[in-house]
Scaffold this active site. Structure first.
Site, PDB file in Angstrom:
ATOM      1  N   CYS A  89      36.417  45.406  44.383  1.00 47.24           N
ATOM      2  CA  CYS A  89      35.563  46.585  44.255  1.00 47.24           C
ATOM      3  C   CYS A  89      35.427  47.000  42.783  1.00 47.24           C
ATOM      4  CB  CYS A  89      36.057  47.709  45.149  1.00 47.24           C
ATOM      5  SG  CYS A  89      34.832  49.035  45.389  1.00 47.24           S
ATOM      6  N   HIS A 172      36.314  45.404  50.361  1.00 49.99           N
ATOM      7  CA  HIS A 172      37.735  45.778  50.358  1.00 49.99           C
ATOM      8  C   HIS A 172      38.477  44.967  51.414  1.00 49.99           C
ATOM      9  CE1 HIS A 172      38.064  49.401  47.728  1.00 49.99           C
ATOM     10  NE2 HIS A 172      36.778  49.542  48.012  1.00 49.99           N
ATOM     11  N   GLU A 174      41.466  44.841  52.048  1.00 47.37           N
ATOM     12  CA  GLU A 174      42.622  45.576  52.566  1.00 47.37           C
ATOM     13  C   GLU A 174      42.272  46.584  53.654  1.00 47.37           C
ATOM     14  OE1 GLU A 174      41.262  48.088  48.982  1.00 47.37           O
ATOM     15  OE2 GLU A 174      41.182  46.003  49.655  1.00 47.37           O
TER      16      GLU A 174
END
Length: 217
Positions: A89, A172, A174
């Protein structure tokens, strides 16, 4: 053989949003964490790989956030030393900016996105359904960078350096279903016909770990 030494460079500037850095670090076993905005700095010679996290800061805020220029210089050093690096990002944006590309505010995207991946080891086994939360975008890639993933609204959704072991992704990896409520409250997450059940983006970190390990063999 010992595990590779991977540093997670945390870039979040607002404490209430640090959970995305926490989630990322949880996917990088035994990571050394460097809080860049508060003044901590990385010795590139002391690690085998680096992950640059997201941030609610913008790379164009350099006059107000001097640490961004420090990170741009870090990117240049990581490329020169050929240390395996993954930008996520904001990390995607600061890498391309540091190498002469451009980043602009384009309005918030907060949803699952269907990506088109090129054949690259970073994406081995990764579903093209990935979570994206961002307001800025790379509008021109940096020198030496090439596009390795795109989305219907974002041509440079992920990039890779042609010579150095450097990868960046706008999404992202995660973010999982467990964070959906927080993402809705903080960033206006919207649902579509894409489902978290079809996403396994955390595998990006496993693949990067394998890349780093291979580089130290």
């Amino acid at each position: 053989m010992s595990s590779p030494r991977i540093a997670v460079v945390r870039n979040e500037v607002e404490s209430e949003y640090e959970y995305h850095c926490d989630a990322l670090s949880e996917n990088v076993p035994d990571a050394r964490e460097i809080d860049f905005p508060v003044g901590e700095r990385l010795d590139p010679g002391a690690v085998d790989g680096v992950v640059l996290t997201g941030s609610t800061a913008g790379v164009y805020e350099r006059s107000d956030r001097p640490w961004i220029d420090d990170q741009r210089r870090l990117v240049e050093e990581l490329v020169e030393r050929e240390i395996p690096t993954l930008g996520v990002c904001f990390g995607h944006q600061v890498v391309n900016d540091a190498l002469g590309g451009s980043v602009e505010n384009v309005g918030t995207t907060a949803r699952l996105v269907a990506a088109e991946f090129e054949d690259d080891p970073l994406f081995d086994g990764v579903s093209p359904v990935v979570p994206a939360v961002h307001g800025d975008a790379v509008t021109a890639v940096g020198d030496g960078m090439e596009v390795i993933a795109s989305a219907d609204y974002y041509p440079a959704f992920a990039t890779r350096h042609r010579n150095a072991p450097l990868w960046t992704v706008q999404f992202h990896p995660e973010f999982t279903a467990g964070l959906r409520g927080r993402l809705e409250a903080d960033f206006g997450w919207t649902d579509s016909d894409l489902r978290f059940e079809d996403a396994n983006a955390t595998r990006v970190f496993e693949n990067f770990g394998s890349i780093v390990e291979d580089s130290t063999a």
